[in-house]
Write a protein that holds these residues in place. Sequence first.
Motif: not given
Length: 343
Positions: A194-195, A213-216, A222-223
């Motif tokens: 999972k991330p 939140t904008e980055t996520l 995402l990883t």
Amino acid sequence: MALNLVTGYKGRDHITAEQWADFNRGIFGEAAILPVGNKMAVAIQTANQITVKDGVAVFDGREVYIGYGESENITIQSGTQGMQRRDIVVVKYTRNEETGVEEVAFEVVNGLPASSNPEDPVYQNTDIRTGVFVSQKPFCRVRINGTAIEGIDMLVAEKKFKTVAFTGNYNDLSNRPALKAVATSGSYNDLTNKPASLPAEGGNAATVGGKNTETLQNYNNLTNKPKLGSAASQGVANNFTTNTAGYVADARTVKQLKDGLSAKIVSESGNISFKDGGNGESYGYITIPSGYEMLAVYMQEVSGNVKLRCKGFNKNAGTGGYTVWLDFAINSNVFMHWIYAKI
């Protein structure tokens, strides 16, 4: 003609025992006992008799049969005190040389007595498919020790068919693949790969782990994300006018194009009258609709005319017709095929 249709209607009796035997042989092999009834089990009755119970067997595709509730007794020659012997019970196949009538019967091929390690006797196991008149198919071995029958060895294996589970339980299946475990508790923590983190409260929190939140919410941040193909970033064209790089065609548009092309290509066939044109050639005429061009012309094979071949065709100016040439002098109709397309 070597090729024949067997399982088809011909308006007459045409399926032969030989054809049916070849079909059986393809399924069951050279010899097999089928899982029917008592499967032709052999039992010792006395020192001089064994019994074969009901069942079905196949030898070189020929089905042999003992009906339900029936059996067949086979007499075994008496043994000798202090000696051992091996007898082979065979299914003897015969075909009458004059009438062609085929029969089968059990037969005992006696071995030679020996004080120890007796050998099997020689028998005539020939392939029935080759057209032989006699063949001995090994069925079982009778082991005789002294004056008693010591045991019986079956020489034909039972044909076993694979079974499948009908209970609806996956664990009842055999040879099932090993599946990886997945989370079933409903807890995110039970998942593997999972991330590292997710936006708190479905993305409503301002930051998670120091990231806003904008980055996520940016896919590139995402990883463990899947690797997408180049088509994933292309636009979709659902018309026939787009000619700019960076677009892939909508499947419905592709089908519409294919259907349009299919409607412009026409295939026809029929008898064409040919005349001797001299020099070992013949010619005939084919007319197609205006606005179309001939793509190919070929001929139906004519039995006996092994030299008859389509040489080519040429367009007749101003007529819309084509002259077709054969490289063989002939004055008759020939069944031809031709393909033309709207240009």
